[in-house]
Write a protein that holds these residues in place. Structure first.
Motif, PDB file in Angstrom:
ATOM      1  N   UNK A  34       0.952  -1.135  -0.203  1.00  0.00           N
ATOM      2  CA  UNK A  34      -0.075   0.064  -0.097  1.00  0.00           C
ATOM      3  C   UNK A  34       0.948   1.311  -0.063  1.00  0.00           C
ATOM      4  N   UNK A  35       1.485   1.459  -1.249  1.00  0.00           N
ATOM      5  CA  UNK A  35       2.656   2.509  -1.203  1.00  0.00           C
ATOM      6  C   UNK A  35       2.134   3.819  -0.848  1.00  0.00           C
ATOM      7  N   UNK A  36       0.868   4.251  -1.320  1.00  0.00           N
ATOM      8  CA  UNK A  36       0.284   5.579  -0.571  1.00  0.00           C
ATOM      9  C   UNK A  36      -0.764   5.218   0.163  1.00  0.00           C
ATOM     10  N   UNK A 118      -7.649   0.568   3.172  1.00  0.00           N
ATOM     11  CA  UNK A 118      -7.018  -0.452   2.164  1.00  0.00           C
ATOM     12  C   UNK A 118      -6.008  -1.419   2.631  1.00  0.00           C
ATOM     13  N   UNK A 119      -4.806  -0.843   3.274  1.00  0.00           N
ATOM     14  CA  UNK A 119      -4.001  -1.598   3.692  1.00  0.00           C
ATOM     15  C   UNK A 119      -4.027  -2.358   4.761  1.00  0.00           C
ATOM     16  N   UNK A 120      -4.878  -2.073   5.728  1.00  0.00           N
ATOM     17  CA  UNK A 120      -5.269  -3.165   7.065  1.00  0.00           C
ATOM     18  C   UNK A 120      -5.928  -4.059   6.431  1.00  0.00           C
ATOM     19  N   UNK A 159      -1.726  -6.191  -4.074  1.00  0.00           N
ATOM     20  CA  UNK A 159      -1.654  -4.448  -3.924  1.00  0.00           C
ATOM     21  C   UNK A 159      -3.059  -4.286  -3.336  1.00  0.00           C
ATOM     22  N   UNK A 160      -3.067  -3.491  -2.252  1.00  0.00           N
ATOM     23  CA  UNK A 160      -4.117  -3.043  -1.594  1.00  0.00           C
ATOM     24  C   UNK A 160      -5.264  -2.338  -2.351  1.00  0.00           C
ATOM     25  N   UNK A 161      -4.705  -1.340  -3.407  1.00  0.00           N
ATOM     26  CA  UNK A 161      -5.782  -0.762  -4.026  1.00  0.00           C
ATOM     27  C   UNK A 161      -6.118   0.430  -3.454  1.00  0.00           C
ATOM     28  N   UNK A 162      -7.373   1.008  -4.003  1.00  0.00           N
ATOM     29  CA  UNK A 162      -8.024   2.400  -3.550  1.00  0.00           C
ATOM     30  C   UNK A 162      -9.197   2.314  -3.872  1.00  0.00           C
ATOM     31  N   UNK A 163      -9.938   2.189  -2.853  1.00  0.00           N
ATOM     32  CA  UNK A 163     -11.592   1.862  -2.843  1.00  0.00           C
ATOM     33  C   UNK A 163     -11.389   0.331  -3.059  1.00  0.00           C
TER      34      UNK A 163
END
Length: 253
Positions: A34-36, A118-120, A159-163
């Protein structure tokens, strides 16, 4: 001959990692990006002396855990911004999700409860894997070295993604790691090839590439957070491996 994993795969979206409960991960290392910014923040916190980081998807769960561990710092974000009393119904969180907040003077020897969108969730989704690592550009080489040394049968880069969508910056992170651990034999999924090619096309201008991503544009549009983008894209600032054990991410020995 260098030992290699027998399979290497990249998962791009939350729908993919949420389905991991149905997969046997007994011989699998899951590497979460989750880079950002969640995994970058976790790595920065551990590098600056935090005792552990506990990823928690929901605000209510974070508050409940904090009631049991009141000495822990509460950290996290919604829509990129620090969680405030308006969302908790009671208190502001101590920290947001900017890795620049997690300096040694703030986090040394502290436990941190981190709630992100997302990361969690991604870290929790693969908690039953043999090995779970939190990775970022900040600790890329250390993560690659760990995988090369321990060589799990299968490696999943998550990849955690966005939304509920894929995140370009996470695909770049996964692609960077695949380029370092690419096996000469074994089963390489097409998703791995996609991630590697995306990274190789953009490796000489990561800030430019990430400025086009949904997350990158959002953070660059928030004056107090825009510096996070370049900060999180620095390579190998911290020579550490962040490993999740029993629900807590710690610095691997």
């Amino acid at each position: 001959m260098r030992a290699e994993p027998s399979a290497l795969e990249v998962l791009f979206t939350p729908a993919e990692f949420m389905a991991l409960s149905r997969r046997d991960l007994t011989n699998t290392a899951c590497v979460v990006f989750d880079v950002l910014r969640a995994t970058s923040t976790i790595v920065a916190a551990l590098a600056n002396g935090a005792a552990e980081v506990i990823p928690v998807p929901e605000i209510a769960e974070a508050l409940e855990l904090h009631s049991k561990v009141p000495e822990a710092l509460l950290a996290g974000e919604r829509e990129g911004l620090r969680i405030r009393a308006k969302l908790t119904g009671s208190i502001d969180f101590d920290l947001g999700n900017s890795p620049r907040e997690f300096g040694p003077e703030v986090v040394r020897d502290r436990k941190i409860i981190l709630s992100t969108t997302n990361g969690a969730r991604a870290l929790r989704a693969c908690a039953h894997a043999h090995v779970v690592l939190a990775a970022s550009f900040l600790n890329m080489s250390a993560t690659a070295a760990f995988l090369s040394k321990h060589v799990p049968q299968q490696i999943l880069l998550i990849c955690s993604g966005t939304g509920e969508e894929a995140a370009y910056e996470d695909a770049l992170g996964a692609g960077s790691l695949t380029a370092m651990i690419w096996p000469d034999s074994g089963a390489v999924a097409d998703s791995t090839t996609i991630a590697r090619q995306i990274y190789e096309l953009n490796q000489h201008d990561l800030p430019g590439a990430v400025s086009q991503s949904r997350n990158g544009r959002r953070l660059l549009g928030i004056p107090e957070l825009r510096e996070d983008v370049a900060w999180c894209l620095r390579r190998d600032v911290f020579p550490l491996v962040a490993r999740m054990e029993r629900g807590k991410v710690v610095r691997a020995e």
